[in-house]
Enzyme design. Structure first.
Site, PDB file in Angstrom:
ATOM      1  N   GLU B  60       8.152   9.886   2.349  1.00  0.00           N
ATOM      2  CA  GLU B  60       7.153  10.710   1.719  1.00  0.00           C
ATOM      3  C   GLU B  60       7.753  12.145   1.114  1.00  0.00           C
ATOM      4  O   GLU B  60       7.383  12.210  -0.129  1.00  0.00           O
ATOM      5  CB  GLU B  60       6.262  11.484   2.775  1.00  0.00           C
ATOM      6  CG  GLU B  60       4.986  10.406   3.280  1.00  0.00           C
ATOM      7  CD  GLU B  60       5.639   9.647   4.033  1.00  0.00           C
ATOM      8  OE1 GLU B  60       6.910   9.604   4.720  1.00  0.00           O
ATOM      9  OE2 GLU B  60       4.449   8.749   4.737  1.00  0.00           O
ATOM     10  N   HIS B 129      -3.485  10.736  12.371  1.00  0.00           N
ATOM     11  CA  HIS B 129      -3.922  10.171  11.413  1.00  0.00           C
ATOM     12  C   HIS B 129      -5.181  10.661  10.814  1.00  0.00           C
ATOM     13  O   HIS B 129      -5.719  10.107   9.818  1.00  0.00           O
ATOM     14  CB  HIS B 129      -4.063   8.772  11.650  1.00  0.00           C
ATOM     15  CG  HIS B 129      -2.874   8.022  11.478  1.00  0.00           C
ATOM     16  ND1 HIS B 129      -1.969   8.118  12.679  1.00  0.00           N
ATOM     17  CD2 HIS B 129      -2.595   6.839  10.723  1.00  0.00           C
ATOM     18  CE1 HIS B 129      -0.734   7.297  12.067  1.00  0.00           C
ATOM     19  NE2 HIS B 129      -1.167   6.483  11.230  1.00  0.00           N
TER      20      HIS B 129
END
Lengths: 348, 334
Positions: B60, B129
């Site tokens: 990322e 998440h």
């Protein structure tokens, strides 16, 4: 010194001039720091001039160069005006970045010097981004990314090398191994001390150059850049060098001995290269002296320029936080009305 | 107008902008062959090819850094991160570089970058998440922050984000992807940043809903009207940077009461910031303290019974609103 032939005289002299300018500039910057003209941290590249000049000499003006928080030398080698680099150190409006970046964040878009960056390892992904642009637009520009031995332990090192190899990006990663990540020696911070092979597992072949030798640095970097540009294969180059001063000005250097510094200083890139040019008849002692004087004068002028440049106006504080447009009319529109400066209201 | 799902509206925005500008390209994990974890980029690979729809490794921070670097040199990258929790891995590049290189280099470069990602609870994805981090990005000068809640806004704001020269954090909501809504057909339809939407007009109280909570606030408003005779004005700011504070203050001047509803944590949240701004700028208009309804001050649990009580529902909004009215309106409850 490695046994390369000297390049043509004009080229050799240009390199000597460039290295001398960096040396004199850095010495003066250190002096100005002790006089409190320069704030923050000041990381000097004294001893690392050959690594900078040799690497930059391998680039075309359209190639991208990106470096770390030790980046005055890179800006100068790319052709930035010494006065504007010094003015940035002084935090003045005529600084390369209008006094916003300071010593650690030089930037000169016109010369494609894409910045000094203060986050160790943070500049590698950006370099791959420049490479991606070149690749996307289908041109033959290449990117050179310099970072220190300490940065080779960051996650971005592995992530970026993997991506650059995966996407065949025209980027040369140059780890300038000056033996210390700040005050932690190489063998105390990296399990693999042969840094040139650290990219192999990611599909990035390594090369090594003597970073104290401008000719060797130039020769090896040139080949690496050719591979990146023509074969679309990223390369990792390890430049072995040594900084003669501390990590920053505020560094007592307890982590190394005077003997070690003395031993490396025998390989001072400025002295060895100058000696060789004299020995091979490219210049005489007088001309050598003249090059030094020229650099000192240029630095004198840079200090005078920086001194004369005004400090940034408080009203410029919010300039360039955003690109202003119809929908982002300024700081106010992006934030609230609490502070006294209400730029957005002025603009709307 | 055409009816479509929120995810289809996003897909259409991406396709139209890819069509319009050859320097727009997409990067992210599993966005090409797979079509995106939430199928937002489905079909784009076949249409635009792998040069412009790029699958990336799971890196990322480096993906966002590549985006910043390519944006600094003339491209217009749109990055998809799989969830907002994963964007924490990229905070270095988002804050130190995307948000700040223009400023720290004295305006020499801009960073026309969009980072898209979903947030929010409701799918039992547990504590790594399903958080809501709009407050984190709202904190950073240099970023623009969008939180679309309708299909039309999803499309219109994303097109604006891609065309803007600033870095944009574009926060979608996981539970909204399947929702349908009317979306204008015009390929030049955009929604400007910094313009709040008034979802429901009312004169008794202002409810400000952030991201999905704009919908929760709307449903609460209907119940407040039906059960308590309270007419709530519901505002969806749509973007948090820039923030349309004028619309909020005008509404509060009319209603004299305000409740802010958000899914994120209470401390240092969007509501905390908005409440401060409203009391600084509109203190004289207030008949009661500014109310806040937020997610609970805990990580997100997995168990459905716990997850459901970890973020606001209509009941909490109604309760917080009634509290602003004291006994007068409470009495009408029964």
């Amino acid at each position: 010194m490695t046994d390369h032939q000297l390049p043509p005289s004009e080229m050799s002299l240009e390199w000597l001039r460039s290295m001398t300018l960096i040396r004199r500039f850095e010495e003066r910057a250190g002096e100005q720091y002790t006089r409190a003209k320069v704030g923050g941290f000041l990381h000097l590249a004294i001893g690392e001039e050959a690594t900078i000049v040799g690497a930059v000499a391998a680039l075309r003006p359209t190639d991208y160069m990106i470096a770390t928080y030790r980046s005055h030398g890179q800006a100068l080698a790319r052709g930035s005006e010494p006065g504007r680099v010094m003015a940035e150190l002084f935090g003045r409006v005529d600084g390369l970045c209008r006094g916003r970046g300071g010593s650690m964040h030089m930037f000169d878009l016109e010369r494609r010097f894409m910045g000094g960056f203060g986050i160790v390892g943070g500049n590698l992904p950006l370099a791959a981004g420049f490479g991606l642009t070149s690749d996307y637009l289908g041109n033959d520009e290449a990117t050179l990314c310099q970072f220190g031995d300490g940065a080779s332990n960051q996650g971005t090192f592995g992530e970026t090398l993997n991506l650059a190899a995966l996407w065949s990006l025209p980027v040369v990663f140059m780890v300038t191994n000056n033996q210390f990540g700040m005050g932690t020696s190489l063998e105390r911070h990296s399990a693999q001390t042969n840094l040139q092979i650290k990219g192999e597992g990611f599909g990035v072949p390594g090369m090594q150059c003597d970073g104290m030798d401008v000719i060797d640095t130039w020769a090896v970097t040139s080949e690496a850049i050719r591979i990146a540009r023509e074969e679309r294969q990223p390369v990792l180059v390890e430049a072995l060098n040594y900084r003669f001063r501390g990590h920053s000005i505020a560094d007592p250097e307890d982590y190394r001995t005077e003997e070690e510094v003395l031993e490396w200083s025998k390989r001072d890139p400025l002295v060895t290269f100058g000696d060789r040019l004299v020995a091979e008849g490219v210049l005489n002692d007088e001309q050598r002296e003249a090059i030094d004087l020229e650099a000192i004068e240029a630095v004198d002028a840079a200090v005078a320029f920086a001194d004369a440049s005004p400090e940034p106006e408080p009203s410029s504080l919010y300039d360039d936080v955003y690109v202003l447009s119809d929908q982002v009319r300024g700081w106010y529109s992006a934030d609230h009305r609490g502070a006294s400066l209400q730029k957005g209201e002025e603009l709307s | 107008m055409a009816e479509m799902r929120y995810r289809e509206a996003l897909n259409q925005a991406l396709a139209e902008e890819l069509e319009r500008d050859p320097n727009v390209f997409l990067m992210g994990q599993d966005i090409s062959v797979f079509g995106g974890a939430f199928k937002v980029t489905e079909g784009l690979m076949d249409r635009f090819g792998e040069k412009r729809i790029r699958d990336t490794p799971i890196s990322e921070n480096t993906i966002v850094g590549l985006g910043v670097g390519s944006a600094m040199t003339g491209l217009r990258p749109v990055i998809e991160l799989m969830t907002i929790n994963f964007s924490l891995l990229a905070l270095d590049q988002i804050i130190n570089h995307a948000a700040h290189v223009r400023y720290m280099f004295g305006g020499q470069v801009s960073v026309p970058l969009v980072v898209r990602m979903p947030q929010g609870a409701g799918h039992q994805l547990g504590p790594t998440h399903s958080h809501s981090f709009e407050a984190l990005y709202l904190h950073v000068p240099g970023l623009l922050v969008a939180v679309p809640t309708t299909a039309a806004d999803a499309k219109g704001l994303l097109k604006t984000a891609i065309r803007d020269d600033n870095p944009v954090i574009f926060i979608e909501h996981e539970t909204l992807y399947g929702q349908r809504g009317e979306v204008p057909d015009d390929p030049d339809f955009t929604v400007p940043f910094g313009l709040a939407a008034i979802r429901r007009e009312g004169s008794d109280v202002t409810l400000i809903g952030i991201s999905r909570m704009a919908q929760t606030a709307e449903r609460a408003a209907e119940q407040l009207a039906a059960d308590h005779g309270i007419e709530a004005e519901v505002i969806d700011p749509r973007t948090l940077r820039p923030l349309d504070l004028d619309t909020i203050l005008e509404s509060v001047a009319k209603t004299n009461r305000c409740v802010i509803v958000e899914e994120g944590w209470p401390h240092g949240g969007v509501g905390a910031n908005l409440a401060a701004l409203i009391q600084e700028q509109g203190f004289d208009d207030l008949d009661a303290p500014v109310g806040r309804v937020t997610g609970v001050d805990a990580p997100m649990p997995y168990a459905k019974s716990l997850e459901q009580i970890s973020f606001p529902h209509e009941e909490q909004v109604i309760e917080a609103t009634l509290a602003l009215f004291g006994d007068r309106k409470r009495a009408s409850r029964g």
